[in-house]
Each structure stands twice: as structure tokens, then as C-alpha cells.
Design a protein around this motif. Sequence first.
Motif, PDB file in Angstrom:
ATOM      1  N   GLU B   1     141.473  28.042  60.946  1.00  8.90           N
ATOM      2  CA  GLU B   1     142.628  28.820  60.335  1.00  8.90           C
ATOM      3  C   GLU B   1     144.011  28.914  61.218  1.00  8.90           C
ATOM      4  O   GLU B   1     143.716  28.886  62.529  1.00  8.90           O
ATOM      5  N   THR B   5     145.161  34.374  64.704  1.00 11.97           N
ATOM      6  CA  THR B   5     143.788  34.611  64.506  1.00 11.97           C
ATOM      7  C   THR B   5     143.184  35.756  65.524  1.00 11.97           C
ATOM      8  O   THR B   5     143.969  35.800  66.501  1.00 11.97           O
ATOM      9  N   GLN B   6     142.512  36.459  64.951  1.00 14.94           N
ATOM     10  CA  GLN B   6     141.939  37.475  65.906  1.00 14.94           C
ATOM     11  C   GLN B   6     140.367  37.672  65.791  1.00 14.94           C
ATOM     12  O   GLN B   6     139.766  37.238  64.584  1.00 14.94           O
ATOM     13  N   THR B   7     139.708  37.765  66.886  1.00 11.24           N
ATOM     14  CA  THR B   7     138.201  37.883  66.994  1.00 11.24           C
ATOM     15  C   THR B   7     137.879  39.061  67.942  1.00 11.24           C
ATOM     16  O   THR B   7     138.512  39.347  68.866  1.00 11.24           O
ATOM     17  N   ARG B   9     136.409  40.054  63.958  1.00 13.52           N
ATOM     18  CA  ARG B   9     137.048  40.776  62.804  1.00 13.52           C
ATOM     19  C   ARG B   9     136.801  42.357  62.878  1.00 13.52           C
ATOM     20  O   ARG B   9     137.402  43.059  62.137  1.00 13.52           O
ATOM     21  N   CYS B  23     142.994  37.605  70.674  1.00  8.81           N
ATOM     22  CA  CYS B  23     144.107  37.085  69.723  1.00  8.81           C
ATOM     23  C   CYS B  23     144.765  35.704  70.172  1.00  8.81           C
ATOM     24  O   CYS B  23     145.004  35.530  71.210  1.00  8.81           O
ATOM     25  N   GLN B  25     147.429  32.686  68.961  1.00  6.45           N
ATOM     26  CA  GLN B  25     148.490  32.215  67.807  1.00  6.45           C
ATOM     27  C   GLN B  25     148.663  30.759  67.986  1.00  6.45           C
ATOM     28  O   GLN B  25     148.798  30.251  69.244  1.00  6.45           O
ATOM     29  N   GLY B 105     148.245  38.941  62.651  1.00  2.56           N
ATOM     30  CA  GLY B 105     146.861  38.359  62.576  1.00  2.56           C
ATOM     31  C   GLY B 105     146.169  39.198  61.651  1.00  2.56           C
ATOM     32  O   GLY B 105     146.808  40.183  61.299  1.00  2.56           O
TER      33      GLY B 105
END
Lengths: 112, 113
Positions: B1, B5-7, B9, B23, B25, B105
Motif C-alpha cells: 500500500e 499506512t497504519q497498523t 487496523r 504509522c 508514510q 492514513g
Amino acid sequence: GENVEQHPSTLSVQEGDSAVIKCTYSDSASNYFPWYKQELGKRPQLIIDIRSNVGEKKDQRIAVTLNKTAKHFSLHITETQPEDSAVYFCAARGGGADGLTFGKGTHLIIQP
Amino acid sequence: ETGVTQTPRHLVMGMTNKKSLKCEQHLGHNAMYWYKQSAKKPLELMFVYNFKEQTENNSVPSRFSPECPNSSHLFLHLHTLQPEDSALYLCASSPSATYNEQFFGPGTRLTVL
């Protein structure tokens, strides 16, 4: 700090009609005013923005107006379509601030 | 992606747990932000980092602890949270803190039991 008020909280319009969402801000030094669209379960996405040296900006069916004297700005959507249904957030960036202050959001519903 | 992005979710944690939100980027930006989005409340700015330095802390309780090891990564460390901390936590980035447009994100949906 900055305070942003947004109205209405919910707006229902017939498909093809226009929609207007209004925001006011408190910090006269604020210089940047974006509008974000957030569909259900998705991230906010910038749809249009305006800076304090401009009174109006248009991008196809979307326009934003800014009245610095009254400290309010508005989002106008013409010829609304079903895909316009979402929550719309206005925001303001105060003078000297790095982050954005958001309004509470408007849930726009497009009736078929 | 690509983009921001974030993890994870989704995260469910007890009040005594310690967890971290991440996070990342991929846009080459130098400013990163944490926002909290609760039901029926506006998005609330929590922290701002510009070139790895924290430039804003919006009166956030100390049970939230941010960390920015480099311009591409931002963490939010959580400990002894309260149920009212349950919300969507959104990360955003921009080329610099003086650049206006911020890219968000997808968020981490946090539930505190």
C-alpha cells in the motif's frame, strides 16, 4: 486556540439539487481552510481548500467561499450525485499552528 | 500500500495493557500528525512532529506517548487507557508542518475494555 463550528450536522438533499455546508472559525489569524470528505469506513480525503488571500475557489461541482470579515466559510456542491453521500469536515489552520482544527462534520445524504 | 499506512487496523485492549500504534508514510514527507476521531466529536489534533521534533502537544494525557524515530515513522504508545479513549486514531503527514495539505492514513480502531 482555534474553534471551528460546523452546520448542519445532517443534510438531506434530492439528487441533482445543491448542498451548502457552513463553518465559522474564531481565530482571525487563521489562514488555511480545507474541506475533507470521509466515506463510511474510509480515511478523510481533501476535496478542496482555500487560503485567506482568496474569496472563492471552484473545482467542477464543488466550490468554497470565504468571508474573512465574518470569519466564515462554506462548501457548495452543485448537481449532487449518490456518490456525494459522505461526512464532510471543514477545518482551519490557526496562525502559528501546525495542525488543523476540525468542525464536527456534516452527514450529507443524497436522496434518489 | 502506498501513501500513509497504519497498523494495526483494529485493536482491543484492557485498561492495564500496553500497546503501540504504528504509522508509516511513503510520501517523503517531514511532518506527521496524530488525530483522535470519536463518535459525534470533531477530529482532535493530538501531536505534531516536524523533522522528528515534536512541535505540538494538544494537552494530551500522559497515558498517550508519541515517538517519531525518523520522518517516515510515527508511533503512539498506549498504557493504562480508559474506556473513553476508545476511538479511531488517525495518522496524517505533510511535506512539512508549514505545508497546508495533510494526507491521512486509514486509522486504527481502538477499543478499550
